[in-house]
Structure formats: structure tokens, C-alpha cells
Design an enzyme around this catalytic site. Structure first.
Site, mmCIF file in Angstrom:
data_model
loop_
_atom_site.group_PDB
_atom_site.id
_atom_site.type_symbol
_atom_site.label_atom_id
_atom_site.label_comp_id
_atom_site.label_asym_id
_atom_site.label_seq_id
_atom_site.Cartn_x
_atom_site.Cartn_y
_atom_site.Cartn_z
ATOM 1 N N GLY A 1 50.189 47.502 48.372
ATOM 2 C CA GLY A 1 50.295 48.913 48.733
ATOM 3 C C GLY A 1 49.847 49.885 47.648
ATOM 4 O O GLY A 1 49.772 51.080 47.880
ATOM 5 N N GLU B 1 46.655 38.222 55.412
ATOM 6 C CA GLU B 1 47.435 39.279 56.057
ATOM 7 C C GLU B 1 46.759 39.762 57.337
ATOM 8 O O GLU B 1 45.551 39.972 57.366
ATOM 9 C CB GLU B 1 47.627 40.461 55.098
ATOM 10 C CG GLU B 1 48.387 40.075 53.840
ATOM 11 C CD GLU B 1 48.857 41.283 53.038
ATOM 12 O OE1 GLU B 1 49.910 41.169 52.377
ATOM 13 O OE2 GLU B 1 48.185 42.333 53.047
ATOM 14 N N ARG C 1 46.899 35.045 45.440
ATOM 15 C CA ARG C 1 47.911 34.870 44.392
ATOM 16 C C ARG C 1 49.222 34.530 45.064
ATOM 17 O O ARG C 1 49.317 34.581 46.278
ATOM 18 C CB ARG C 1 48.083 36.188 43.634
ATOM 19 C CG ARG C 1 48.386 37.309 44.629
ATOM 20 C CD ARG C 1 48.815 38.590 43.979
ATOM 21 N NE ARG C 1 48.554 39.731 44.835
ATOM 22 C CZ ARG C 1 49.360 40.186 45.788
ATOM 23 N NH1 ARG C 1 50.507 39.578 46.038
ATOM 24 N NH2 ARG C 1 49.055 41.227 46.522
#
Lengths: 457, 165
Positions: A165, A275, A293
Site C-alpha cells: 500500500g 494478488e 517476498r
């Protein structure tokens, strides 16, 4: 097998990696800035190296210091954690050049996947649907505006090198776009050392669902289930849970397959997360980005499956390959994670660095705390505000919520405000209990969850 | 654990090839600080290696490179003194990192002598990676900028002074 690993990070993730190394018999080297001398990871590691001044650009983001330190202590591996240099391809390459194994994917994989703009193209090539937006990097405001005009507002400005974010901002019209682009670039630069941003159409009624993958670097990839991270504030995940409570079995399988396909197409090595946005109106999904990661919310998957993802990362990096096959991955029950930040939930989440006068962490069956905090620890103002993650497991979602309530209510943090009262209020909302929310819900209902005090400026 | 001349050469080579401007490695009795000079871009390095202590009981030697104190002090009188009787301070509301420009390499929001109106964004304060824009407290002129770009500041510390109009 790796022998001595330098952990190029701080906070709870450094502590987490040290613990995993120790279980595998790997020696640990902590690095710390001048502001982190008293941090827990420094105490826990076998050896600690000071790598510079408080500002991350002069310590945790300084690849020269990190590699120099690894060479000095003769480490054969560097674990980057998350944030800082974890998705920096040049850093991965620099490790290789110095003869040190980077615990994570190759610089090439990072360039393909961690660069969000390139990743979108890769996904489209692999047949995975993507959100409409700028195809490549659009660095300046003029280009951003042109793309936004084409795809229509509202749009999201996102950091090319980013994640979590940081450097992400919403714009509903052209003037907001030019204003927010600067802030996004500044945040991206500060958080990742790269100010480039790109643009995406903003999908309002959606859930954020991500799939955990593990790859052996030779095309072998398994998924380790999904996490739902739709409870967000300012594009920061607040609560994560697994499995996603609102998707059908078919959609779940499609997400898992898409994630494995995409990761295998780049011979992905190590732990990664693909995602997706699940559009609740159209009952479809879009690829957003891949994080190359270990992620903050990885414990959700660990308690759901009993698989230690950091251990897997270290084994893969040490040349041991994948210790698991897809059929070994079994998900049971429900897991929830709350991110506890040093922020005042009643005062617009104002960051609140300072000393933890009292600190007692909760425990009991199905409760896990990942934290670098202890009584007397001073939370510095220079880094992320997260001070702990509370992860609970229970046979069902409603039992997990009850267990989380009990854990949070028994968590003693005094001296600075934390987001624990906010989380307790959030857990009690009907929207959360019934899982009737989207990625925008929290932002729009924040007053309802926790009344905000008027801020005198 | 000791470092050979070759090790130092190797480390310097890596720094030289990277965009890193400074390295800092400090462990036990060993301290290496190298800074690249910006002016000509040449790798003029100032390196200091404190030799490993010969005996465990040796008293700590003074570190050859003086580092600025990490924690800033709010009552540093030299820095916080008002430049004039009528000057208005912009105090940092929280402790954090002070930035004069919206992004590295960009022009600063304001320079000394700049005219500002109440509410103009004049700097950024990074508190726990949240970028807070700080606004001019009055209509007037920027008198002085006592804090360097990217410097750590304490809560309550003046970061700018204004002469109100």
C-alpha cells in the site's frame, strides 16, 4: 544448506527470520541502524552489525553497507524480509555478484514480477485477466492524466516497485490525480528507493484475495492456499484471514491455478504471493500484482497449513528444493491476523512512537504473536508503525473471531496508543462478523467503527 | 573476525559500482565508514578502520569518525533560536524525518525569502513512513530553515521560521 544468514531487515520480521534460522541450525547476523540498537532482533541474533544512521536510506536501504557487512561476517546468505530491499532486483543481483545467496527470487524474476507494470504484461500473456490501466511505467503527471482520461476515473496511482500500500493513492478527478501523484511518488521513493508509479482503474466493490506460492526456481510451483485481505484502510491491510469466506470452490480453484501458472512461467524461486481483486458484482477476478517476498500476513497461511514458509524459503535458497508436494498442503479451520500499529485509532490513526511502559502479550491455544516489542522498548519514529501481529486459529471463522477478541482484550500495551481498541471495535461490527464488506468498506465506515476525536491543529 | 586489505578493496569495489553514496559497517571493535564525494563523482573515499582489539580487556579506543548524534534534541538552543522578535515558528508536530522537497531531486517547496500564504505546503514530515505535509502558519516570508533536508527532527522542534506580513 546455508550456514550463516544476514537478515537485512528490522522489527518483527527480523525476529521471525532469526527464529526460523535457529531451528535449522543456521547462524544469524542482525543488522541495525543507530536508532535500533535496543531492538529485539539485535539481542536475539548470534551477531549484530550497525549499518548506519536512523534514516532507512542510510541504513536498511543502503545496499553497500548491507553487502559489505555480509562480506565482513562471511555470511553465505542474505534474507531481505519484506519492505526495504526485499523486492529490489539490483540488490538481489549485487548479492550474487558478492557470492552471497539472496533468499528470494533472482534479480531477473524480480524485474519481471516485482515491477508491477512488467508483471501485468506477463500475466496478460499467461492468460490471467488484469485490471485496465497504464501498460508500462507512466512516470510524469502528464502521462498519468492521459491514461486516466482514457480509462476513466476513479483511478489508483501505484508504486512500480512497491507493495503493502505504500505509494498508492486514489484519485477521483484530474486535480486529485496531479496532487496525489506527487505524494505517491514521494512515498514510493522513501519506502522503496524508486519513485516510479503506474495507474490502474479503481474497482469499487471488490475483495482482495491473494494466493501464497512456493517455487523451486526450476518451474516447480505449489500454492499454499489463499488469504483475504479486504479489510483495508488507506490501502494498508488491517485484518487478514484465510480461507477467503466469500468465494465459491470453483473461483477458489481458478485463483490457485492462475497463481501457480503465472509463477511457474517465470521459474519462480522461493515464497511469493499473487494478488487478485475479486469483483463482487461481476463474480470474476483480476490479477493485481505479485509480491516476490515473504509477506507480513504469511502467518495466516502458516497456522492454516502447519507449513513454516520462512523455513521453506531458507531450504529452497540453500539448494534443498521444495520439501512439499501440492498434495501435502492441507488447509484446516480458519485463521485471522490483526496488525497492531503504534497509532491512535481514535485520532485519525496518528502515528505514536514512544516507549512501551508496560507490555504483556497474550497467549493460549491457537494464539500466535509475532512482535519485536518488550516492556521498556522505545518504538522509533523512523520506520513502519507496526509493532505486533496477532494471529489466531480456530476450527471455524466465528470461533476464530471470538479467540481474537479474547487475545486482544488481554494484550497489555501501555505508554503509547495502539490500534488494539480499534481492532476490538472492528471485530464486533456486523459487517465483519458476517463478512459483508469490500476493500472500501472500512474507509467509508471508520466513524461507525470508532468515533474520531476532533483534531485541533 | 578480521578484515584483510583485499576484503576492504572488494567492499570498496562494490560501493564504487553501486549508487551507494555511503557505507557504514560497525561490529564489535571494527568500524568502517566510507563516503563517496558528490562534487566530482570521483571515488574519493575517506575510510577508517579501527583495528580489532588485540586483547579482550583493552579499553575502547575513541572512534576515529565522529557521527552526528542519532537522536535530535528539541531544545538545541542554537538551532531553535528565533531569528527575530516577531518571527513565527513552524514546529514539527511529531518526531520524524524532515523533507524540504516533494521527492528527492525535486525543487524544495520553499527557499529562504519565499513569500507564503497561510496553509501553503512548505515541507514534508515523514513519521513512520506516513508523509505529512506541513503548512505555513501565517502569511509572510520564509526567514530561515534551521533543519537540513532528510534530517531527523523531534516533536516541538522548529523546522522553519516565518516573518509574518
Amino acid at each position: 544448506m546455508l550456514r550463516r544468514v544476514l537478515i537485512a531487515n528490522r522489527g518483527e520480521i527480523a525476529v521471525r527470520v532469526i527464529r526460523a534460522c535457529r531451528e535449522l541450525g543456521i547462524e544469524t547476523v542482525a543488522v541495525y541502524s543507530e536508532a535500533d540498537h535496543d531492538s529485539l532482533h539485535v539481542r536475539l541474533a548470534d551477531k549484530a552489525v550497525c549499518i548506519g544512521a536512523a534514516q532507512a536510506t542510510r541504513s536498511y536501504l543502503n545496499s553497500g553497507s548491507l553487502i559489505g557487512a555480509a562480506m565482513y561476517v562471511k555470511a553465505d546468505g542474505i534474507h531481505p524480509g519484506y519492505g526495504f530491499l526485499a523486492e529490489n532486483a539490483a540488490f538481489s543481483d549485487a548479492c550474487v555478484a558478492a557470492g552471497i545467496k539472496f533468499v528470494g527470487p533472482t534479480g531477473k524474476s524480480i524485474r519481471q514480477m516485482a515491477d508491477k507494470a512488467v508483471a501485468r504484461t506477463m500475466a496478460a500473456d499467461a492468460g490471467v485477466p488484469t485490471v485496465p490501466g497504464s501498460d508500462g511505467k507512466a512516470i510524469d503527471v502528464a502521462e498519468l492524466t492521459a491514461v486516466a482520461d482514457e480509462i476513466g476515473y476513479p483511478v489508483l496511482i501505484k508504486a512500480s516497485a512497491g507493495g503493502g500500500g505504500r505509494g498508492m493513492m486514489l484519485a477521483e478527478n484530474p486535480s486529485q490525480l496531479s496532487q496525489n501523484a506527487m505524494t505517491a511518488q514521494a512515498e514510493a521513493q522513501a519506502a522503496f528507493g524508486d519513485s516510479s508509479v503506474y495507474l490502474e482503474k479503481y474497482i469499487g466493490n471488490a475483495r482482495h484475495v491473494e494466493v501464497q506460492v512456493l517455487g523451486d526456481g526450476k518451474g516447480g510451483v505449489i500454492h499454499v492456499g489463499e488469504r483475504d485481505c479486504s479489510m483495508q484502510r488507506r490501502h494498508q491491510k488491517v485484518v487478514e484471514e484465510g480461507p477467503c469466506p466469500v468465494i465459491t470452490r470453483n473461483l477458489r480453484n481458478e485463483l490457485h491455478e492462475a497463481a501457480v501458472m503465472l509463477s511457474a512461467s517465470v521459474d519462480y524461486e522461493g515464497a511469493g504471493t499473487v494478488e487478485f481483486l475479486v469483483d463482487l458484482d461481476k463474480k470474476t477476478f483480476y490479477f493485481i500484482e505479485m509480491n516476490t517476498r515473504i509477506q507480513v500476513e504469511h502467518p495466516v497461511t502458516e497456522v492454516l497449513t502447519g507449513i513454516d514458509l520462512v523455513r521453506e524459503q531458507l531450504l529452497i535458497a540453500g539448494g534443498e528444493g521444495l520439501s512439499l508436494k501440492q498434495k501435502d498442503v492441507k488447509l484446516r479451520g480458519h485463521a485471522i491476523e490483526c496488525r497492531i500499529n503504534a497509532e491512535d485509532g481514535a485520532r485519525n490513526f496518528m502515528p505514536s512512537p514512544g516507549t512501551l511502559v508496560e507490555y504483556v502479550a497474550p497467549g493460549g491455544p491457537g494464539v500466535r504473536i509475532d512482535s519485536h516489542c518488550y516492556a521498556g522498548y522505545a518504538v522509533p519514529p523512523y520506520y513502519d508503525s507496526m509493532i505486533a501481529k496477532v494471529i489466531v486459529w480456530a476450527p471455524s471463522r466465528s470461533e476464530a473471531i471470538d479467540r481474537m477478541r479474547t487475545a486482544l482484550a488481554g494484550y497489555v500495551i501501555n505508554g503509547i496508543p495502539s490500534t488494539i481498541p480499534f481492532h476490538l471495535a472492528l471485530l464486533d461490527t456486523i459487517a465483519f462478523r458476517k463478512s459483508k464488506f469490500n476493500t472500501q468498506w472500512l474507509e467509508k465506515n471508520i466513524e461507525q467503527v470508532m468515533p474520531q476525536e476532533n483534531l485541533a491543529t | 573476525m578480521s578484515l584483510t586489505y583485499e576484503d576492504v578493496q572488494e567492499i570498496l569495489k562494490i560501493i564504487d559500482q553501486s549508487s551507494t553514496k555511503e557505507i557504514h559497517i560497525e561490529v564489535d571493535d571494527f568500524k568502517l565508514i566510507v563516503r563517496k564525494h558528490d562534487a566530482d563523482g570521483a571515488p574519493t573515499v575517506a575510510s577508517t578502520v579501527a583495528p580489532p582489539a588485540a586483547t579482550a580487556s583493552a579499553p575502547p579506543t575513541a572512534t576515529p569518525v565522529q557521527e552526528p548524534a542519532a537522536a535530535p534534541s528539541a531544545d538545541d538552543s542554537a538551532k531553535s533560536a528565533a531569528p527575530s522578535d516577531t518571527a513565527v515558528a513552524l514546529n514539527s508536530p511529531l518526531s520524524g524525518t524532515f523533507y524540504r522537497a516533494p521527492s528527492p531531486g525535486a525543487d524544495p517547496f520553499v527557499e529562504t525569502g519565499a513569500k507564503v500564504s497561510t496553509g501553503d505546503t512548505v515541507c514534508i514530515l515523514d513519521v513512520m513512513k506516513v508523509m505529512n505535509t506541513l503548512k505555513a502558519p501565517c502569511d509572510g516570508v520564509v526567514l530561515s530553515l534551521p533543519v537540513e533536508d532528510a534530517e531527523a527532527v523531534a516533536a516541538g522542534q522548529p523546522v522553519m521560521w516565518f516573518e509574518p506580513k
